[in-house]
Design a protein around this motif. Structure first.
Motif: not given
Ligand code: NVA
Length: 371
Positions: A139-161
């Protein structure tokens, strides 16, 4: 404090799923409760954390009144608190590694530059259910990109499995009408958001096997609940708990399951009766938090570090490692002793500076694998 040695996984590095995992390799993502033995976890990062900036009615609904003025644009948390918090998080990560847990850390982000908040509270942003990771539709606008910025790389790697499903959040619509008028829900609460698009923080939900217990809150609406229900693997069901808290934002200082069959609850927010309405707790022992008085009056010692964003109920926001082990703040003596009396093995760690930034051990972690 553990001695400081470099973290093995300071820079996230995940086996590349398909190609590098044999048939019998442990899974990269598999967790459906809060207490089974923890094998793999993300621990947040505090560097460059800034006070979140949101609409005044949202801050009034969710943040402690005496600190409201701090929630303005481009306002970093005091540097000594950020430094202290980062040391505490690193120490927490080392403690978990010493317990045989695989630890991943987020990428360092300049939150001042991105008008964001923090990387220290990943629990709010990712809900792991079975093999599926669902990114919060913040909901918070200031958090919308939080996961992409801090964990985007990890999420992409995990999602490759191929055995892992990562559900990334859609961009909020433009214009975002979520804050246009409050929502009255049938429980006669008034929330700081309406139901015009899915909104939820993952920390408004807790996993109890195939039942996920959640709450509506100032950051979670009914469309958000339906969105999660749509994306969880088949067989999982969300049930909404009746919580008495007009400031509701995150359920992890309200419920604390210690092991299968035993849960501590916050008696100012829920009743045993409301919990018993959920079949999953039928055979559970439900224990009211034993030191209400001390939380309400003295607020257990904070070592002089203000809790800018939460109530003193943060004492319940602890992390269970499985096999009855639990990590508790080193100054929460009374609760630690009580937990030991219930057969828990308590590991103590300093975390008061992380508290100042918005959460404790549960907020600062995301369990990826519990077996
Ligand atoms: N917002 C709640 C939960 C924090 C983890 C509180 O302050 O008690």
């Amino acid at each position: 404090l553990l001695t400081k040695t470099p973290l093995a996984h300071k820079n996230p590095s995940v086996p590349d799923g398909h190609s590098s995992r044999g048939r019998n390799s442990p899974p990269n993502v598999a967790a459906n409760n809060e207490w089974a033995p923890l094998r793999s976890v993300i621990i947040g990062r505090a560097d460059n954390s800034c006070f979140p900036y949101e609409a005044p009615h949202m801050i009034e609904a969710t943040m402690p009144a005496r600190f409201h003025e701090a929630f303005k644009p481009a306002n970093p948390f005091p540097p000594e608190i950020v430094r202290g918090a980062e040391e505490e998080l690193e120490n927490f990560a080392l403690l978990l590694q010493s317990q045989g847990v695989n630890v991943f850390r987020p990428t360092k982000v300049d939150w001042l530059q991105t008008f964001g908040y923090t990387g220290a509270m990943p629990r709010d942003g990712l809900l792991v259910v079975g093999n599926t990771i669902i990114e919060s539709c913040f909901a918070w606008k200031c958090r919308v990109d939080e996961m992409a910025n801090s964990l985007g790389t990890l999420l992409s790697k995990l999602g490759a499995d191929p055995s892992v499903k990562v559900v990334r959040a859609p961009r909020p619509p433009s214009p975002d009408t979520l804050y246009n008028g409050i929502l009255e829900d049938p429980g006669s609460h008034e929330w700081a958001i309406n139901n015009s698009r899915p909104a939820f923080d993952a920390a408004d939900f807790m996993r109890f096997g195939s039942t996920i217990i959640g709450q509506l809150s100032n950051v979670t609406n009914m469309k958000g609940v339906e969105y999660i229900q749509h994306h969880v693997p088949s067989g999982y069901k969300i049930e909404l708990l009746d919580v008495n808290d007009p400031h509701a934002m995150h359920i992890d200082a309200t419920l604390l399951p210690l092991r299968q069959g035993l849960m501590v609850y916050n008696p100012l927010r829920v009743t045993e009766e409301s919990l018993r309405r959920h079949a999953v707790f039928k055979a559970w022992e439900l224990v009211s938090y034993p030191f209400v008085e001390s939380v309400q009056t003295v607020e257990e010692a904070t070592g002089g570090v203000p809790r800018f964003m939460t109530s003193a109920w943060l004492v319940m926001n602890v992390l269970v490692l499985g096999h009855d082990k639990i990590v508790v703040e080193e100054q929460d003596h009374e609760f630690a002793k009580w937990l030991e009396g219930r057969g828990m093995v308590v590991l103590k760690a300093p975390f008061r500076n992380v508290h100042a930034i918005g959460g404790s051990f549960h907020c600062a972690s995301v369990d990826l694998v519990r077996s």
